[in-house]
Design a protein around this motif. Sequence first.
Motif, PDB file in Angstrom:
ATOM      1  N   PRO A   1       0.793  -1.233   0.000  1.00 28.92           N
ATOM      2  CA  PRO A   1       0.000   0.000   0.000  1.00 28.92           C
ATOM      3  C   PRO A   1       0.827   1.287   0.000  1.00 28.92           C
ATOM      4  O   PRO A   1       0.434   2.278  -0.620  1.00 28.92           O
ATOM      5  CB  PRO A   1      -0.831  -0.118   1.275  1.00 28.92           C
ATOM      6  CG  PRO A   1      -0.997  -1.592   1.456  1.00 28.92           C
ATOM      7  CD  PRO A   1       0.299  -2.196   0.998  1.00 28.92           C
ATOM      8  N   ALA A   2       1.985   1.292   0.633  1.00 23.60           N
ATOM      9  CA  ALA A   2       2.817   2.503   0.675  1.00 23.60           C
ATOM     10  C   ALA A   2       3.344   2.882  -0.705  1.00 23.60           C
ATOM     11  O   ALA A   2       3.715   4.047  -0.931  1.00 23.60           O
ATOM     12  CB  ALA A   2       3.973   2.303   1.646  1.00 23.60           C
ATOM     13  N   ALA A   3       3.363   1.954  -1.643  1.00 20.20           N
ATOM     14  CA  ALA A   3       3.862   2.231  -2.992  1.00 20.20           C
ATOM     15  C   ALA A   3       2.985   3.236  -3.720  1.00 20.20           C
ATOM     16  O   ALA A   3       3.452   3.924  -4.627  1.00 20.20           O
ATOM     17  CB  ALA A   3       3.951   0.942  -3.794  1.00 20.20           C
ATOM     18  N   SER A   4       1.724   3.338  -3.330  1.00 20.08           N
ATOM     19  CA  SER A   4       0.815   4.258  -4.013  1.00 20.08           C
ATOM     20  C   SER A   4       1.214   5.717  -3.816  1.00 20.08           C
ATOM     21  O   SER A   4       0.927   6.551  -4.664  1.00 20.08           O
ATOM     22  CB  SER A   4      -0.619   4.051  -3.540  1.00 20.08           C
ATOM     23  OG  SER A   4      -0.729   4.388  -2.171  1.00 20.08           O
ATOM     24  N   GLU A   5       1.891   6.023  -2.735  1.00 19.13           N
ATOM     25  CA  GLU A   5       2.295   7.408  -2.459  1.00 19.13           C
ATOM     26  C   GLU A   5       3.784   7.632  -2.687  1.00 19.13           C
ATOM     27  O   GLU A   5       4.275   8.737  -2.494  1.00 19.13           O
ATOM     28  CB  GLU A   5       1.923   7.769  -1.028  1.00 19.13           C
ATOM     29  CG  GLU A   5       0.430   7.728  -0.792  1.00 19.13           C
ATOM     30  CD  GLU A   5       0.055   8.054   0.632  1.00 19.13           C
ATOM     31  OE1 GLU A   5       0.924   8.516   1.398  1.00 19.13           O
ATOM     32  OE2 GLU A   5      -1.117   7.850   0.970  1.00 19.13           O
ATOM     33  N   ALA A   6       4.499   6.614  -3.104  1.00 17.64           N
ATOM     34  CA  ALA A   6       5.940   6.726  -3.318  1.00 17.64           C
ATOM     35  C   ALA A   6       6.234   7.346  -4.683  1.00 17.64           C
ATOM     36  O   ALA A   6       5.480   7.160  -5.643  1.00 17.64           O
ATOM     37  CB  ALA A   6       6.586   5.350  -3.230  1.00 17.64           C
ATOM     38  N   SER A   7       7.333   8.060  -4.756  1.00 18.67           N
ATOM     39  CA  SER A   7       7.756   8.627  -6.033  1.00 18.67           C
ATOM     40  C   SER A   7       8.415   7.545  -6.879  1.00 18.67           C
ATOM     41  O   SER A   7       8.758   6.459  -6.389  1.00 18.67           O
ATOM     42  CB  SER A   7       8.746   9.767  -5.796  1.00 18.67           C
ATOM     43  OG  SER A   7       9.963   9.257  -5.280  1.00 18.67           O
ATOM     44  N   PHE A   8       8.630   7.858  -8.145  1.00 16.96           N
ATOM     45  CA  PHE A   8       9.288   6.922  -9.048  1.00 16.96           C
ATOM     46  C   PHE A   8      10.687   6.588  -8.531  1.00 16.96           C
ATOM     47  O   PHE A   8      11.105   5.430  -8.543  1.00 16.96           O
ATOM     48  CB  PHE A   8       9.368   7.515 -10.452  1.00 16.96           C
ATOM     49  CG  PHE A   8       9.963   6.584 -11.466  1.00 16.96           C
ATOM     50  CD1 PHE A   8       9.180   5.634 -12.102  1.00 16.96           C
ATOM     51  CD2 PHE A   8      11.307   6.652 -11.791  1.00 16.96           C
ATOM     52  CE1 PHE A   8       9.733   4.767 -13.033  1.00 16.96           C
ATOM     53  CE2 PHE A   8      11.864   5.793 -12.714  1.00 16.96           C
ATOM     54  CZ  PHE A   8      11.078   4.850 -13.337  1.00 16.96           C
ATOM     55  N   VAL A   9      11.406   7.589  -8.045  1.00 19.09           N
ATOM     56  CA  VAL A   9      12.764   7.385  -7.543  1.00 19.09           C
ATOM     57  C   VAL A   9      12.752   6.477  -6.315  1.00 19.09           C
ATOM     58  O   VAL A   9      13.618   5.605  -6.169  1.00 19.09           O
ATOM     59  CB  VAL A   9      13.432   8.743  -7.227  1.00 19.09           C
ATOM     60  CG1 VAL A   9      14.780   8.552  -6.556  1.00 19.09           C
ATOM     61  CG2 VAL A   9      13.577   9.563  -8.498  1.00 19.09           C
ATOM     62  N   ASP A  10      11.773   6.656  -5.426  1.00 16.02           N
ATOM     63  CA  ASP A  10      11.676   5.793  -4.252  1.00 16.02           C
ATOM     64  C   ASP A  10      11.424   4.337  -4.649  1.00 16.02           C
ATOM     65  O   ASP A  10      12.018   3.421  -4.088  1.00 16.02           O
ATOM     66  CB  ASP A  10      10.556   6.262  -3.316  1.00 16.02           C
ATOM     67  CG  ASP A  10      10.879   7.583  -2.645  1.00 16.02           C
ATOM     68  OD1 ASP A  10      12.077   7.921  -2.544  1.00 16.02           O
ATOM     69  OD2 ASP A  10       9.923   8.272  -2.232  1.00 16.02           O
ATOM     70  N   LEU A  11      10.543   4.119  -5.629  1.00 16.73           N
ATOM     71  CA  LEU A  11      10.293   2.766  -6.114  1.00 16.73           C
ATOM     72  C   LEU A  11      11.541   2.175  -6.764  1.00 16.73           C
ATOM     73  O   LEU A  11      11.866   1.006  -6.571  1.00 16.73           O
ATOM     74  CB  LEU A  11       9.133   2.753  -7.114  1.00 16.73           C
ATOM     75  CG  LEU A  11       7.739   2.942  -6.542  1.00 16.73           C
ATOM     76  CD1 LEU A  11       6.715   3.083  -7.669  1.00 16.73           C
ATOM     77  CD2 LEU A  11       7.366   1.799  -5.633  1.00 16.73           C
ATOM     78  N   GLU A  12      12.246   3.003  -7.510  1.00 21.74           N
ATOM     79  CA  GLU A  12      13.471   2.556  -8.169  1.00 21.74           C
ATOM     80  C   GLU A  12      14.514   2.113  -7.143  1.00 21.74           C
ATOM     81  O   GLU A  12      15.143   1.061  -7.291  1.00 21.74           O
ATOM     82  CB  GLU A  12      14.007   3.705  -9.019  1.00 21.74           C
ATOM     83  CG  GLU A  12      14.996   3.318 -10.059  1.00 21.74           C
ATOM     84  CD  GLU A  12      15.280   4.471 -10.995  1.00 21.74           C
ATOM     85  OE1 GLU A  12      15.573   4.196 -12.165  1.00 21.74           O
ATOM     86  OE2 GLU A  12      15.235   5.644 -10.571  1.00 21.74           O
ATOM     87  N   ARG A  13      14.674   2.888  -6.093  1.00 23.81           N
ATOM     88  CA  ARG A  13      15.625   2.535  -5.038  1.00 23.81           C
ATOM     89  C   ARG A  13      15.203   1.250  -4.321  1.00 23.81           C
ATOM     90  O   ARG A  13      16.038   0.411  -3.984  1.00 23.81           O
ATOM     91  CB  ARG A  13      15.758   3.672  -4.040  1.00 23.81           C
ATOM     92  CG  ARG A  13      16.528   4.847  -4.596  1.00 23.81           C
ATOM     93  CD  ARG A  13      16.677   5.935  -3.563  1.00 23.81           C
ATOM     94  NE  ARG A  13      17.321   7.090  -4.151  1.00 23.81           N
ATOM     95  CZ  ARG A  13      17.059   8.334  -3.834  1.00 23.81           C
ATOM     96  NH1 ARG A  13      16.175   8.612  -2.887  1.00 23.81           N
ATOM     97  NH2 ARG A  13      17.700   9.326  -4.420  1.00 23.81           N
ATOM     98  N   ALA A  14      13.902   1.095  -4.097  1.00 24.16           N
ATOM     99  CA  ALA A  14      13.406  -0.116  -3.434  1.00 24.16           C
ATOM    100  C   ALA A  14      13.687  -1.349  -4.296  1.00 24.16           C
ATOM    101  O   ALA A  14      14.117  -2.390  -3.787  1.00 24.16           O
ATOM    102  CB  ALA A  14      11.915   0.011  -3.145  1.00 24.16           C
TER     103      ALA A  14
END
Length: 122
Positions: A89-102
Motif C-alpha cells: 500500500p505505501a507504494a501508491s504514495e511513493a515517487s518513481f525514484v523511491d520505487l526505483e531505489r526499493a
Amino acid sequence: MLPVPERLRRSSAFDRIYQSGRAYGDPLIVLHVHPCPDRPGICRVGFVAGKKVGNAVVRNRVKRRLREIVRARSRSWDPPVEIILRARPAASEASFVDLERAVDRLYHRAGLDVFGSRMNAP
C-alpha cells in the motif's frame, strides 16, 4: 512494455513462484524470486498490485512504474529466474525514484544486481 516471452501471465505461474520461490521484503514492494533452469537466457517478470494499494487508477500507475523500472534494466540474469514484484500500500504514495531505489535494494538482497544496477548504496 516487456516482450511477451518475458511476461508472467498465468495464475499457475504466479502460484508456483509464491509457493516455491523466495521472498524479499521492503516497505514499498515485495520481490518474489524463483530459479528457472528450464528456460536458459529468459527471465520472466510479473507485477501485482492488490486493492489495498488503491483504486484501479492508482494500482495501474504503480504497476506501470514498476514495469518501466524493470524494463530499463537488463533482464539477462544467470541463472535465469522468474520474479514477481508485488506492490504494498505505501507504494501508491511513493515517487518513481523511491520505487526505483526499493527495487534496486531488493535486487541486491536477492543477488540479482550482477547486471550493473544503478544503486549507489545497499
